[in-house]
Design a protein around this motif. Structure first.
Motif, mmCIF file in Angstrom:
data_model
loop_
_atom_site.group_PDB
_atom_site.id
_atom_site.type_symbol
_atom_site.label_atom_id
_atom_site.label_comp_id
_atom_site.label_asym_id
_atom_site.label_seq_id
_atom_site.Cartn_x
_atom_site.Cartn_y
_atom_site.Cartn_z
ATOM 1 N N PRO B 423 22.733 27.674 53.381
ATOM 2 C CA PRO B 423 22.900 26.849 54.584
ATOM 3 C C PRO B 423 24.160 25.985 54.562
ATOM 4 O O PRO B 423 24.843 25.877 55.584
ATOM 5 N N VAL B 424 24.477 25.400 53.402
ATOM 6 C CA VAL B 424 25.673 24.553 53.327
ATOM 7 C C VAL B 424 26.923 25.404 53.512
ATOM 8 O O VAL B 424 27.849 25.038 54.233
ATOM 9 N N GLN B 425 26.898 26.561 52.872
ATOM 10 C CA GLN B 425 28.035 27.469 52.999
ATOM 11 C C GLN B 425 28.236 27.886 54.452
ATOM 12 O O GLN B 425 29.359 27.982 54.925
ATOM 13 N N ARG B 426 27.117 28.114 55.148
ATOM 14 C CA ARG B 426 27.228 28.558 56.543
ATOM 15 C C ARG B 426 27.877 27.459 57.384
ATOM 16 O O ARG B 426 28.718 27.720 58.225
ATOM 17 N N LYS B 427 27.473 26.221 57.104
ATOM 18 C CA LYS B 427 28.047 25.086 57.832
ATOM 19 C C LYS B 427 29.558 25.034 57.635
ATOM 20 O O LYS B 427 30.304 24.704 58.539
ATOM 21 N N LEU B 428 29.995 25.347 56.396
ATOM 22 C CA LEU B 428 31.414 25.277 56.077
ATOM 23 C C LEU B 428 32.144 26.582 56.382
ATOM 24 O O LEU B 428 33.346 26.681 56.178
ATOM 25 N N GLY B 429 31.387 27.581 56.834
ATOM 26 C CA GLY B 429 32.009 28.851 57.207
ATOM 27 C C GLY B 429 32.483 29.666 56.031
ATOM 28 O O GLY B 429 33.501 30.361 56.116
ATOM 29 N N VAL B 430 31.784 29.558 54.882
ATOM 30 C CA VAL B 430 32.178 30.347 53.714
ATOM 31 C C VAL B 430 31.004 31.191 53.229
ATOM 32 O O VAL B 430 29.854 30.953 53.604
ATOM 33 N N ALA B 431 31.309 32.163 52.388
ATOM 34 C CA ALA B 431 30.284 33.023 51.798
ATOM 35 C C ALA B 431 30.770 33.467 50.424
ATOM 36 O O ALA B 431 31.968 33.428 50.137
ATOM 37 N N SER B 432 29.827 33.868 49.555
ATOM 38 C CA SER B 432 30.191 34.311 48.208
ATOM 39 C C SER B 432 30.021 35.811 48.102
ATOM 40 O O SER B 432 29.065 36.376 48.620
ATOM 41 N N LEU B 433 30.957 36.433 47.382
ATOM 42 C CA LEU B 433 30.846 37.864 47.133
ATOM 43 C C LEU B 433 30.443 38.055 45.678
ATOM 44 O O LEU B 433 31.047 37.482 44.776
ATOM 45 N N VAL B 434 29.385 38.837 45.450
ATOM 46 C CA VAL B 434 28.931 39.107 44.095
ATOM 47 C C VAL B 434 29.171 40.583 43.797
ATOM 48 O O VAL B 434 28.812 41.447 44.592
ATOM 49 N N VAL B 435 29.810 40.845 42.681
ATOM 50 C CA VAL B 435 30.033 42.220 42.254
ATOM 51 C C VAL B 435 29.045 42.493 41.132
ATOM 52 O O VAL B 435 29.000 41.763 40.150
ATOM 53 N N HIS B 436 28.229 43.512 41.306
ATOM 54 C CA HIS B 436 27.215 43.796 40.297
ATOM 55 C C HIS B 436 27.791 44.687 39.211
ATOM 56 O O HIS B 436 28.331 45.751 39.485
ATOM 57 N N SER B 437 27.644 44.232 37.985
ATOM 58 C CA SER B 437 28.130 44.988 36.844
ATOM 59 C C SER B 437 26.958 45.256 35.919
ATOM 60 O O SER B 437 25.863 44.735 36.120
ATOM 61 N N THR B 438 27.167 46.072 34.895
ATOM 62 C CA THR B 438 26.085 46.346 33.950
ATOM 63 C C THR B 438 25.766 45.077 33.167
ATOM 64 O O THR B 438 26.568 44.144 33.150
ATOM 65 N N PRO B 439 24.598 45.017 32.506
ATOM 66 C CA PRO B 439 24.220 43.786 31.802
ATOM 67 C C PRO B 439 25.265 43.426 30.748
ATOM 68 O O PRO B 439 25.813 44.293 30.091
ATOM 69 N N GLY B 440 25.516 42.151 30.606
ATOM 70 C CA GLY B 440 26.515 41.711 29.652
ATOM 71 C C GLY B 440 26.932 40.291 29.955
ATOM 72 O O GLY B 440 26.377 39.663 30.854
ATOM 73 N N PRO B 441 27.894 39.783 29.217
ATOM 74 C CA PRO B 441 28.290 38.394 29.416
ATOM 75 C C PRO B 441 29.040 38.158 30.729
ATOM 76 O O PRO B 441 29.099 37.043 31.214
ATOM 77 N N VAL B 442 29.604 39.202 31.296
ATOM 78 C CA VAL B 442 30.424 39.023 32.492
ATOM 79 C C VAL B 442 29.609 39.311 33.747
ATOM 80 O O VAL B 442 29.052 40.404 33.884
ATOM 81 N N SER B 443 29.495 38.325 34.623
ATOM 82 C CA SER B 443 28.873 38.590 35.921
ATOM 83 C C SER B 443 29.853 38.158 36.999
ATOM 84 O O SER B 443 29.920 36.995 37.335
ATOM 85 N N PRO B 444 30.606 39.124 37.519
ATOM 86 C CA PRO B 444 31.694 38.804 38.453
ATOM 87 C C PRO B 444 31.165 38.264 39.773
ATOM 88 O O PRO B 444 30.196 38.781 40.316
ATOM 89 N N ARG B 445 31.837 37.228 40.266
ATOM 90 C CA ARG B 445 31.394 36.561 41.480
ATOM 91 C C ARG B 445 32.580 35.813 42.059
ATOM 92 O O ARG B 445 33.252 35.085 41.338
ATOM 93 N N VAL B 446 32.855 36.024 43.325
ATOM 94 C CA VAL B 446 33.907 35.247 43.987
ATOM 95 C C VAL B 446 33.209 34.248 44.897
ATOM 96 O O VAL B 446 32.697 34.619 45.935
ATOM 97 N N PRO B 447 33.140 32.982 44.511
ATOM 98 C CA PRO B 447 32.365 32.036 45.301
ATOM 99 C C PRO B 447 33.154 31.464 46.475
ATOM 100 O O PRO B 447 34.377 31.318 46.398
#
Lengths: 167, 484
Positions: B423-447
């Motif tokens: 809801p806060v993001q919608r108010k500010l007109g932003v969204a996050s993109l999540v890239v799903h990767s295999t299990p591991g320490p890296v979880s890519p996300r562009v917030p």
């Protein structure tokens, strides 16, 4: 078919025909909520009646309020769920307050599950879950009719096979 | 081979129905010393239980051992040893493995039989692990990861050290698509080119400047303040368990990442490390799903980076595991080499300039798209740094203000994508993109990207992933035809 919830924006890409899920999902979820909320509400009401303590009515009151909120929310939530089969991937969209849209390429699917619990079976619905090599791909579609679920599973499986690459 | 070769017993017909096993396989057993190495587990468990029972009351334990009771204790230990070693011996008898061009077959289990087939074209990584005891005895465990979820890998424990090496070479050659002619000699190990080395001094310096040290110093300062303020010296003992934790953390890291070396060969990336338990990993080309570079505040001065990778099969859930580490600590040049190991071609004309702005830069220099100004309250300090850039080959995600992070996902390794908006993001007109990767320490996300930008990026990434996959190298990386 998307006019009632979705304003244009990133969650409404052009040229996508969203298929809704069955309204029976709302009934199934409402019955579940009725059980979860109804039992303590009745219990609280009985306790308040028997004991005669006035403030005990707060307990059933809270549960009834929760139930009413759920009754308002759940049908909207169910209406917000949509999925679309595109040429190369499947789109699943859900959520009103916290919205999400996931795109699963057919070539990335490792396997497809069709599940139906006792309550879902009673309402004649099933859910299809897609699994990729990533456990974070939350690609489940709840509330499909069994016919549609089977059709989707077979179609996804054959499309996945045609496009399957390694990891 | 010094390996005792079993006289190829045909598998039980009833058992064989579960996994289709070719009949002409040569079955082998593990090294006969295996039970002696594995049997200690029961004793170790007993010791742990005993330590938990009596650990905080040694005098009571001492009293118990007076009189005849010590006889019982010895009896229990002997019984434990018999059970442990006996079970390990039976398990050794029941375990056998075989390989052919397609797969590795492993039959094991005493009460519950298990037959496992690991397809070599799905091979994600091969590790040779040597725990201390095995190392002394010249044994090694060969582990194959095949990306079928947790516990899907095949572990061959224990083999003769040399045999394990030969077997690894052979498995990698077969997985690479080099068909073996019957009766031919085993191919020689492919030549390795060493590219990275972390000297112990650097490792120690890196740990001394790690985040744990900051907490340690803060904790000690807090403790001293507490002692001075309260005047009670006993307060110090509150810190004892925490101190044990820190010692365990530092020691664990040091011993696991000691003598870290990385090399490149036609079979992929080779990693070796370990003080007591030595581990030698081989990750074939194109098996790294994502990588992340991290730089804590105290590493900023010397410009050090830590590089971690996602490899399907390396679960990475266990914080104790080092299998996901590509570079424990290294300077900028080494970090760039680590990136080059995974992605030799970043898909830009000047990769060095791009990576410089990706590692240290902020704002839109280097072509980055950052968080919009209106969303700065969601990340008040890092909003200028948080952003992404897309090259022909990969998606680079830069983030973090105190801890600098750079995540790189090759396009062809994108599993699925999702777009999220609260809801806060919608108010500010932003969204996050999540890239799903295999299990591991890296979880890519562009917030917190501008909503329209995030939506567009998702569509584009889906398309890029598709085209990249279509043109990606074959799974069998040495096969001339390929199978993709």
């Amino acid at each position: 078919m998307t006019s009632h919830v979705v304003p244009a924006g990133p969650f409404d890409p052009p040229d996508v025909n969203w298929a809704p899920v069955s309204r029976k999902l709302a009934s199934a979820r409402l019955s579940m909520t009725a059980i979860v909320v109804g039992v303590p509400a009745v219990g609280g009401a009985v306790a308040a009646l028997l004991s005669g303590i006035v403030w005990l009515w707060v307990i059933p009151g809270v549960f009834v309020a929760l139930g009413l909120w759920a009754a308002w929310l759940i049908p909207r939530q169910v209406r917000a769920v949509g999925y679309a089969e595109r040429a190369d991937d499947l789109l699943i969209r859900k959520g009103i307050m916290f919205r999400s849209m996931v795109v699963v390429p057919y070539g990335r699917m490792q396997y497809v599950d069709v599940q139906a619990g006792p309550l879902a079976r009673a309402f004649g619905i099933a859910s299809v879950q897609l699994h990729t090599a990533s456990p974070s791909s939350d690609a489940a579609i709840d509330g499909l009719t069994p016919v549609e679920a089977t059709r989707l599973r077979d179609k996804l499986a054959s499309r996945g096979e045609a496009r399957l690459a390694g990891l | 081979m010094s390996e005792p070769l079993a006289s190829s017993p045909t598998p039980d017909e009833a058992e064989a129905s579960a996994v289709v096993v070719p009949a002409d396989l040569t079955w082998r057993r593990m090294h006969p010393v295996t039970p002696a190495v594995k049997g200690w587990k029961v004793l170790a468990v007993m010791l742990v239980i005993a330590a938990q029972q009596f650990g905080n009351n040694l005098s009571e334990a001492g009293q118990l051992l007076h009189g005849r009771t010590w006889l019982i204790a010895v009896g229990v230990i002997v019984a434990g040893a018999v059970v442990g070693f006996g079970y390990a011996a039976i398990a050794w008898r029941m375990t056998r493995f075989a390989i052919d061009d397609e797969a590795v077959y492993l039959h094991s289990g005493v009460l519950f039989r298990q037959q496992r087939k690991a397809r070599l074209d799905r091979l994600q990584a091969v590790d040779v692990v040597q725990p201390v005891l095995a190392r002394i005895l010249g044994l090694a465990e060969l582990k194959l990861e095949v990306a079928g979820g947790t516990g899907s890998g095949v572990s061959l424990a224990f083999l003769n050290e040399d045999d394990a090496g030969v077997l690894r070479t052979e498995l990698l050659a077969r997985a690479a698509g080099v068909r073996r002619v019957e009766g031919a000699v085993v191919p020689p190990p492919v030549p390795e080119q060493p590219v990275l080395e972390v000297p112990p001094a650097r490792l120690v310096a890196g740990m001394a400047r790690s985040g744990a040290t900051i907490f340690l110093v803060l904790g000690v300062i807090g403790l001293i303040t507490a002692v001075v303020w309260s005047g009670e010296f006993g307060t110090i003992f509150v810190m004892v368990p925490a101190m044990f934790g820190f010692v365990a953390f530092y020691w664990g890291r040091f011993s696991r990442e000691f003598n870290f070396r990385a090399a490149i060969s036609p079979d992929g990336i080779g990693l070796r490390h370990g003080l007591l338990e030595s581990r030698s990993q081989t990750v074939p080309p194109g098996r790294v799903q994502a990588l992340r570079l991290t730089q804590g505040p105290l590493w900023r001065g010397p410009g050090w980076w830590r590089v971690e990778i996602n490899v399907a099969g390396y679960s990475g859930v266990d914080a104790q595991s080092t299998e996901n580490v590509l570079l424990p600590v290294g300077d900028r040049d080494q970090a760039l080499v680590a990136i080059w190991l995974v992605l030799p071609d970043l898909g830009v004309v000047d990769p060095r300039a791009l990576l410089t702005s990706a590692l240290d830069g902020s704002g839109d220099e280097g072509g980055f798209t950052t968080m919009p100004r209106q969303a700065r309250w969601l990340d008040p300090f890092g909003w200028r740094r948080t952003g992404y850039v897309v090259t022909d080959r990969a998606l680079l995600i830069r983030s973090g203000w105190l801890i600098h992070r750079l995540v790189i996902v090759p396009h062809e390794r994108t599993q699925s994508l999702s777009l999220e908006q609260g809801p806060v993001q919608r108010k500010l007109g932003v969204a996050s993109l999540v890239v799903h990767s295999t299990p591991g320490p890296v979880s890519p996300r562009v917030p917190h990207l501008l909503a329209s930008v995030a939506g567009e990026l998702m569509t584009e990434q889906a398309a890029r992933a598709r085209t990249a996959r279509a043109s990606a190298g074959p799974e069998l990386w040495m096969s001339p035809t390929g199978d993709s």
